[in-house]
Design a protein around this motif. Structure first.
Motif, PDB file in Angstrom:
ATOM      1  N   ASP A   1     -49.380 -22.661   7.442  1.00  0.00           N
ATOM      2  CA  ASP A   1     -50.115 -23.895   7.729  1.00  0.00           C
ATOM      3  C   ASP A   1     -49.464 -25.095   7.052  1.00  0.00           C
ATOM      4  O   ASP A   1     -49.619 -26.230   7.483  1.00  0.00           O
ATOM      5  CB  ASP A   1     -51.575 -23.769   7.254  1.00  0.00           C
ATOM      6  CG  ASP A   1     -52.350 -22.798   8.143  1.00  0.00           C
ATOM      7  OD1 ASP A   1     -51.937 -22.627   9.302  1.00  0.00           O
ATOM      8  OD2 ASP A   1     -53.331 -22.196   7.657  1.00  0.00           O
ATOM      9  N   SER A   2     -48.783 -24.825   5.942  1.00  0.00           N
ATOM     10  CA  SER A   2     -48.092 -25.905   5.237  1.00  0.00           C
ATOM     11  C   SER A   2     -46.619 -25.894   5.633  1.00  0.00           C
ATOM     12  O   SER A   2     -45.939 -24.887   5.441  1.00  0.00           O
ATOM     13  CB  SER A   2     -48.211 -25.718   3.723  1.00  0.00           C
ATOM     14  OG  SER A   2     -49.539 -25.893   3.313  1.00  0.00           O
TER      15      SER A   2
ATOM     16  N   VAL B   1     -44.726 -36.131   2.255  1.00  0.00           N
ATOM     17  CA  VAL B   1     -45.635 -36.533   1.167  1.00  0.00           C
ATOM     18  C   VAL B   1     -44.812 -36.924  -0.062  1.00  0.00           C
ATOM     19  O   VAL B   1     -45.092 -37.938  -0.728  1.00  0.00           O
ATOM     20  CB  VAL B   1     -46.618 -35.383   0.821  1.00  0.00           C
ATOM     21  CG1 VAL B   1     -47.411 -35.711  -0.436  1.00  0.00           C
ATOM     22  CG2 VAL B   1     -47.570 -35.146   1.991  1.00  0.00           C
TER      23      VAL B   1
ATOM     24  N   VAL C   1     -51.394 -27.599  -5.672  1.00  0.00           N
ATOM     25  CA  VAL C   1     -52.725 -28.207  -5.831  1.00  0.00           C
ATOM     26  C   VAL C   1     -53.019 -28.414  -7.317  1.00  0.00           C
ATOM     27  O   VAL C   1     -53.497 -29.478  -7.742  1.00  0.00           O
ATOM     28  CB  VAL C   1     -53.805 -27.309  -5.170  1.00  0.00           C
ATOM     29  CG1 VAL C   1     -55.204 -27.729  -5.588  1.00  0.00           C
ATOM     30  CG2 VAL C   1     -53.668 -27.367  -3.648  1.00  0.00           C
TER      31      VAL C   1
ATOM     32  N   LEU D   1     -51.151 -31.391  -8.797  1.00  0.00           N
ATOM     33  CA  LEU D   1     -51.760 -32.681  -8.456  1.00  0.00           C
ATOM     34  C   LEU D   1     -53.070 -32.888  -9.214  1.00  0.00           C
ATOM     35  O   LEU D   1     -53.370 -33.991  -9.681  1.00  0.00           O
ATOM     36  CB  LEU D   1     -52.005 -32.779  -6.942  1.00  0.00           C
ATOM     37  CG  LEU D   1     -50.766 -32.835  -6.040  1.00  0.00           C
ATOM     38  CD1 LEU D   1     -51.185 -33.015  -4.575  1.00  0.00           C
ATOM     39  CD2 LEU D   1     -49.833 -33.960  -6.444  1.00  0.00           C
TER      40      LEU D   1
ATOM     41  N   VAL E   1     -51.214 -41.758   2.990  1.00  0.00           N
ATOM     42  CA  VAL E   1     -50.873 -40.352   2.719  1.00  0.00           C
ATOM     43  C   VAL E   1     -52.058 -39.474   3.116  1.00  0.00           C
ATOM     44  O   VAL E   1     -53.159 -39.639   2.587  1.00  0.00           O
ATOM     45  CB  VAL E   1     -50.567 -40.151   1.210  1.00  0.00           C
ATOM     46  CG1 VAL E   1     -50.268 -38.693   0.916  1.00  0.00           C
ATOM     47  CG2 VAL E   1     -49.408 -41.023   0.789  1.00  0.00           C
TER      48      VAL E   1
ATOM     49  N   GLY F   1     -51.447 -35.874   4.278  1.00  0.00           N
ATOM     50  CA  GLY F   1     -51.142 -34.439   4.170  1.00  0.00           C
ATOM     51  C   GLY F   1     -51.284 -33.663   5.465  1.00  0.00           C
ATOM     52  O   GLY F   1     -51.376 -32.437   5.436  1.00  0.00           O
TER      53      GLY F   1
ATOM     54  N   LEU G   1     -50.067 -29.903   6.387  1.00  0.00           N
ATOM     55  CA  LEU G   1     -50.220 -28.995   5.238  1.00  0.00           C
ATOM     56  C   LEU G   1     -51.530 -28.228   5.433  1.00  0.00           C
ATOM     57  O   LEU G   1     -52.403 -28.664   6.191  1.00  0.00           O
ATOM     58  CB  LEU G   1     -50.262 -29.794   3.927  1.00  0.00           C
ATOM     59  CG  LEU G   1     -48.999 -30.614   3.614  1.00  0.00           C
ATOM     60  CD1 LEU G   1     -49.204 -31.481   2.370  1.00  0.00           C
ATOM     61  CD2 LEU G   1     -47.787 -29.698   3.413  1.00  0.00           C
TER      62      LEU G   1
ATOM     63  N   ARG H   1     -56.524 -26.752   2.342  1.00  0.00           N
ATOM     64  CA  ARG H   1     -56.834 -26.955   0.911  1.00  0.00           C
ATOM     65  C   ARG H   1     -55.785 -27.859   0.253  1.00  0.00           C
ATOM     66  O   ARG H   1     -56.105 -28.646  -0.620  1.00  0.00           O
ATOM     67  CB  ARG H   1     -56.962 -25.617   0.174  1.00  0.00           C
ATOM     68  CG  ARG H   1     -55.667 -24.866  -0.037  1.00  0.00           C
ATOM     69  CD  ARG H   1     -55.878 -23.762  -1.077  1.00  0.00           C
ATOM     70  NE  ARG H   1     -54.725 -22.881  -1.097  1.00  0.00           N
ATOM     71  CZ  ARG H   1     -54.389 -22.128  -2.123  1.00  0.00           C
ATOM     72  NH1 ARG H   1     -55.134 -22.132  -3.206  1.00  0.00           N
ATOM     73  NH2 ARG H   1     -53.344 -21.344  -2.078  1.00  0.00           N
ATOM     74  N   VAL H   2     -54.530 -27.728   0.692  1.00  0.00           N
ATOM     75  CA  VAL H   2     -53.495 -28.581   0.115  1.00  0.00           C
ATOM     76  C   VAL H   2     -53.689 -30.025   0.576  1.00  0.00           C
ATOM     77  O   VAL H   2     -53.644 -30.961  -0.224  1.00  0.00           O
ATOM     78  CB  VAL H   2     -52.080 -28.078   0.513  1.00  0.00           C
ATOM     79  CG1 VAL H   2     -51.012 -29.036   0.013  1.00  0.00           C
ATOM     80  CG2 VAL H   2     -51.835 -26.692  -0.058  1.00  0.00           C
TER      81      VAL H   2
ATOM     82  N   GLU I   1     -56.366 -31.840  -1.277  1.00  0.00           N
ATOM     83  CA  GLU I   1     -55.997 -32.269  -2.624  1.00  0.00           C
ATOM     84  C   GLU I   1     -55.045 -33.463  -2.578  1.00  0.00           C
ATOM     85  O   GLU I   1     -55.136 -34.378  -3.402  1.00  0.00           O
ATOM     86  CB  GLU I   1     -55.348 -31.111  -3.399  1.00  0.00           C
ATOM     87  CG  GLU I   1     -55.025 -31.432  -4.843  1.00  0.00           C
ATOM     88  CD  GLU I   1     -56.212 -31.997  -5.622  1.00  0.00           C
ATOM     89  OE1 GLU I   1     -57.351 -31.551  -5.402  1.00  0.00           O
ATOM     90  OE2 GLU I   1     -55.997 -32.918  -6.452  1.00  0.00           O
ATOM     91  N   VAL I   2     -54.133 -33.441  -1.579  1.00  0.00           N
ATOM     92  CA  VAL I   2     -53.211 -34.574  -1.436  1.00  0.00           C
ATOM     93  C   VAL I   2     -54.013 -35.853  -1.171  1.00  0.00           C
ATOM     94  O   VAL I   2     -53.753 -36.902  -1.764  1.00  0.00           O
ATOM     95  CB  VAL I   2     -52.199 -34.308  -0.290  1.00  0.00           C
ATOM     96  CG1 VAL I   2     -51.484 -35.587   0.126  1.00  0.00           C
ATOM     97  CG2 VAL I   2     -51.174 -33.256  -0.729  1.00  0.00           C
TER      98      VAL I   2
ATOM     99  N   ARG J   1     -57.148 -36.409  -1.929  1.00  0.00           N
ATOM    100  CA  ARG J   1     -57.941 -36.746  -3.127  1.00  0.00           C
ATOM    101  C   ARG J   1     -57.050 -37.465  -4.156  1.00  0.00           C
ATOM    102  O   ARG J   1     -57.436 -38.487  -4.721  1.00  0.00           O
ATOM    103  CB  ARG J   1     -58.523 -35.469  -3.743  1.00  0.00           C
ATOM    104  CG  ARG J   1     -59.738 -35.724  -4.629  1.00  0.00           C
ATOM    105  CD  ARG J   1     -60.498 -34.426  -4.847  1.00  0.00           C
ATOM    106  NE  ARG J   1     -59.817 -33.567  -5.779  1.00  0.00           N
ATOM    107  CZ  ARG J   1     -60.129 -33.466  -7.067  1.00  0.00           C
ATOM    108  NH1 ARG J   1     -61.123 -34.182  -7.549  1.00  0.00           N
ATOM    109  NH2 ARG J   1     -59.472 -32.656  -7.863  1.00  0.00           N
ATOM    110  N   PHE J   2     -55.870 -36.896  -4.358  1.00  0.00           N
ATOM    111  CA  PHE J   2     -54.920 -37.515  -5.290  1.00  0.00           C
ATOM    112  C   PHE J   2     -54.608 -38.950  -4.839  1.00  0.00           C
ATOM    113  O   PHE J   2     -54.607 -39.888  -5.634  1.00  0.00           O
ATOM    114  CB  PHE J   2     -53.638 -36.672  -5.345  1.00  0.00           C
ATOM    115  CG  PHE J   2     -52.579 -37.242  -6.245  1.00  0.00           C
ATOM    116  CD1 PHE J   2     -52.547 -36.922  -7.598  1.00  0.00           C
ATOM    117  CD2 PHE J   2     -51.610 -38.104  -5.743  1.00  0.00           C
ATOM    118  CE1 PHE J   2     -51.574 -37.457  -8.431  1.00  0.00           C
ATOM    119  CE2 PHE J   2     -50.636 -38.644  -6.563  1.00  0.00           C
ATOM    120  CZ  PHE J   2     -50.612 -38.315  -7.909  1.00  0.00           C
TER     121      PHE J   2
END
Lengths: 691, 108
Positions: free
Chosen positions: A17-18, A26, A164, A167, B36, B38, B41, B44-45, B48-49, B51-52
């Motif tokens: 997925d990533s 990013v 995660v 970050l 940004v 994300g 991705l 969950r990633v 967080e991106v 949120r950051f």
């Protein structure tokens, strides 16, 4: 036959997925924001209390600029750490993607084996003992594979969790301050000083860069993206990332200033350049090189302020570090690096090379002060206020000094390519120059000699090269010298040759006596229109010319033609006179329409004005008839012809008026204007004055 | 009561322009970090991106506002910079480089 236990087919390896490309994106965003924060922090820090201040703490705390500097410092550090985390995540995803690909291949083989064994068992075409042996082997392979897939899934999960976590550890000011204090961020000033000390030594730079940690590399790319992006010896993928950071940060800053009406004239030009670069970035944003799986566009250097605002750029389609056939193209007269003039030729050549060899990188090298005649008399597109710079450019056309200087930089760039090349085979390296760019290419070949990888130099539309013959140019270096010169290209008739030529810039390399290999090009007409059109890079980088340039750049033989000898071609004055005498029809008479020529807003109108100074009379296209006031007569037109003329006149159609004119079927229907001869004299005089 | 800082007009003018420039630059950075998201991705990633990004957008936006407030603290009236009281004079002085922190403030 007794029961034989076959393993179940192995289920598909889960998709990721990533995606690494997104992690890179990013990282790029964070790096750009970090670079902006670095600039702000650097400014505020210069006027802040020293970090080692031992005096009254309250005094430093009470100083607003110091407080601001400390806050900007933490923000920059957080974005720097986030960039590093993102780059590490991207790297892990790339490795996981490769592992996934291997697992998927293994799975196909195992499942094919299971299906195959089932078939032969069903057909009873295998013995029981052999079937048991094969089934056992397949069970082991399926079990091992399932285990490896599980490990791979856990590794992917760990990579995501680590990212995660990284970050989360810096997602507040307090946390970022704490982490930054613990991890001892790299000393970017010291790293930058070291980078500068290595300038000019691409191999040493490459070795040093490879010795840095990811955190050190990223810290430098955040703090000094322009320097990292422009240094030969740093791998292309890192230069590209650094340059994109620099471009984004600069563009964002200038856009903000523009919104507040605070752009200087110089900044306005830079923003125009950056917008041109941005368009190309957007065009290739989703284009991947099928050979490498990486983004096709690499930005190797970009400075929108360079050379008095003309700008400089080096960009590549295909990664030169990885490609087998690497070609560097240097455009000539009137090219601006900031707006990537010449990129159309690189696109055409790359498409052709990739189709021929697959592993290709085609580089636009716009990193020198190219002759640029904007603003000189006769140039309708010139912008006011740039005359001095342009005049200097024009003078440079007549002098090889700037070409030699540019060649030094080009050779440094080629050595940089050698230092970072990871291609495992025997690469084919070619430098191609058009017009004045071919003079730069010729000097580069002379300077380069046998020091590094350079196989071919291709001189297209060359106005004259140093030395008496090809041996004077490249000696025993083994560099092959190829020449593409159209006998109807006036600039290619300037070199000293068997029929004359001014020889201001040296010998005509298309002359048989020069000893280069001359290849065929499409060739243009002997018309007034041909005087400029035949010299255009576009006319060489198409048809026969493009095929032959591609052949050379991919290690094949081009279609060779005889070099020029006395009597085999016309010298410049004879050629210009014949062009004007109406031996062929002059198509410009048609490329006009009501009002448009007078307003000078169409390519066709620009061409008419620039070449002849004539403003042909207004034209009406009505009811399928084209009326030419002043030229006399009228002709019947088909709908398609009317459409073609309409496109031409309004600048929305192809920019090759001759081809379109011919396509419209109008060749030869209108006589040459009476005052052409006078304009030819003027044109000849201008050419002599300039060249 | 007139209040003045013993510092050249040019230096004050440079400081005001510089604070304005920082505000504009930081505003550009806020726009960039706001984009940004994300995409591409895992959920969950990407979460967080984002949120950051939101957290640091807030901080950078706050820095941009602060820089603009600092620029606005320099009040330009009728061809000169005006200082209304001692408190404003001290604030302006603290927005100048550290080397100017002891520039005298005089009242008349």
């Amino acid at each position: 036959m007794a029961t034989i236990e076959l393993p179940a087919e192995v289920p598909a390896v889960p998709h990721m997925d990533s995606q690494p490309t997104e992690a890179a994106s990013v990282a790029g965003d964070f790096r750009t924001v970090g670079a902006v924060l670095h600039d702000v922090q650097s400014w505020s820090d210069r006027g802040a209390a020293p970090k080692a201040w031992k005096g009254d703490a309250a005094e430093a705390a009470g100083h607003a600029r110091t407080r601001f500097a400390r806050r900007a410092d933490v923000a920059e550090e957080a974005l720097q750490l986030a960039t590093v985390a993102s780059v590490r995540f991207e790297d892990r995803l790339q490795r996981l993607e490769k592992r996934r690909s291997c697992l998927d291949s293994r799975r196909s083989l195992v499942n094919e084996g299971i299906q195959g064994l089932r078939t032969v068992i069903d057909n009873r075409s295998i013995g029981e003992a052999e079937a048991r042996t094969q089934a056992a082997a397949l069970r082991r392979r399926a079990s091992d594979l399932t285990g490896d897939i599980t490990v791979w899934m856990l590794d992917l999960s760990d990579a995501e969790a680590d990212y995660v976590g990284a970050l989360q550890r810096i997602d507040t000011v307090a946390e970022a301050r704490k982490v930054a204090a613990k991890v001892a961020l790299p000393d970017t000033r010291a790293l930058y000083a070291h980078l500068r000390s290595l300038r000019g030594d691409a191999r040493a730079t490459a070795a040093w860069w490879a010795s840095l940690t990811v955190a050190q590399q990223q810290a430098l790319m955040v703090a000094y993206p322009g320097a990292v992006g422009s240094t030969d010896g740093i791998p292309m993928v890192d230069r590209d990332a650094a340059n994109r950071t620099n471009i984004d940060a600069l563009r964002s800053d200038l856009q903000q200033r523009a919104e507040h009406g605070r752009l200087t004239r110089q900044q306005q030009r830079a923003l125009t350049n950056l917008d041109a670069m941005h368009k190309i970035e957007q065009k290739y944003a989703a284009t991947v090189d099928p050979e490498t799986g990486q983004p096709l566009l690499d930005i190797i250097k970009y400075d929108p302020f360079a050379y008095g605002g003309d700008g400089s750029s080096i960009v590549s389609l295909g990664n030169p570090d990885l490609a087998g056939d690497v070609t560097t193209y240097t455009p000539g007269l009137t090219s601006h690096g900031g707006t990537l003039d010449g990129f159309a030729q690189v696109e055409a050549l790359h498409t052709s090379m990739a189709a021929s060899s697959g592993s290709a990188a085609t580089i636009l090298y716009d990193d020198y002060n190219m002759p640029d005649l904007d603003g000189l008399p006769g140039d309708v597109a010139g912008s006011p206020g740039r005359f001095d710079n342009d005049l200097r450019d024009a003078m440079a056309v007549a002098s090889p000094a700037d070409a030699r200087d540019a060649a030094h930089h080009l050779v440094g760039f080629l050595h940089g390519l050698d230092a970072t090349r990871t291609y495992s085979g025997d690469p084919q390296v070619t430098v191609i120059g058009h017009s004045y760019g071919s003079e730069v290419a010729a000097y580069a070949a002379q300077l380069h000699g046998s020091h590094g990888q350079l196989d071919n130099v291709v001189l297209v539309a060359n106005p004259g090269v140093p030395g008496h013959d090809v041996h004077d140019l490249v000696g025993n270096s083994g560099i092959h010298v190829y020449v593409g010169s159209d006998d109807h290209d006036p600039v290619s008739l300037l070199g000293r040759g068997p029929a004359g030529g001014t020889g201001t810039l040296g010998q005509d390399p298309a002359a048989a006596s020069y000893g280069a290999t001359r290849f065929s090009v499409s060739g243009g007409p002997e018309t007034l229109y041909g005087l400029t059109h035949n010299h255009d890079a576009g006319s060489y980088f198409s048809g026969e010319g493009l095929r032959n340039i591609t052949a050379i750049a991919t290690g094949h033989q081009p279609q060779v033609v005889a070099g020029r000898t006395e009597g085999s071609y016309e010298n410049l004055p004879t050629f210009v006179r014949h062009s004007a005498e109406g031996s062929l029809p002059w198509p410009y008479n048609h490329l006009v329409t009501d009002g448009d020529v007078a307003s000078g807003n169409t390519p066709a109108a620009h061409a008419v004005h620039t070449l002849t100074g004539l403003v042909p009379g207004p034209v009406k296209v009505e009811g399928g008839r084209l009326a030419l006031d002043g030229a006399g007569g009228a002709v019947d037109l088909t709908d398609a012809q009317v459409h073609t003329l309409d496109l031409l006149a309004h600048g929305a159609g192809p920019l090759d008026p001759l081809a379109s004119y011919a396509a419209a079927g109008l060749d030869g229907v209108v006589p040459v204007a009476d005052d052409v001869s006078h304009n030819v004299e003027t044109l000849l005089s201008d050419l002599k004055g300039l060249l | 009561m007139a209040v003045m800082i013993e510092v050249s007009y040019d230096e004050v003018d440079r400081a005001k322009q510089a604070w304005s420039t920082q505000a504009e630059t930081l505003t550009g950075a806020t726009l960039r970090i706001a984009k940004v998201n994300g995409g591409g991705l895992s959920a969950r990633v990407a979460a967080e991106v984002r949120r950051f990004g939101r957290r640091w957008h807030t901080e950078i936006d706050s820095l941009a506002t602060l820089a603009q407030d600092n620029a606005d603290a320099f009040v330009f009236v009728k061809g000169t910079y005006e200082v209304s009281d001692l408190q404003q004079a001290e604030r302006i002085r603290s927005l100048l480089p550290w080397a100017d922190r002891h520039d005298p403030i005089r009242t008349a």
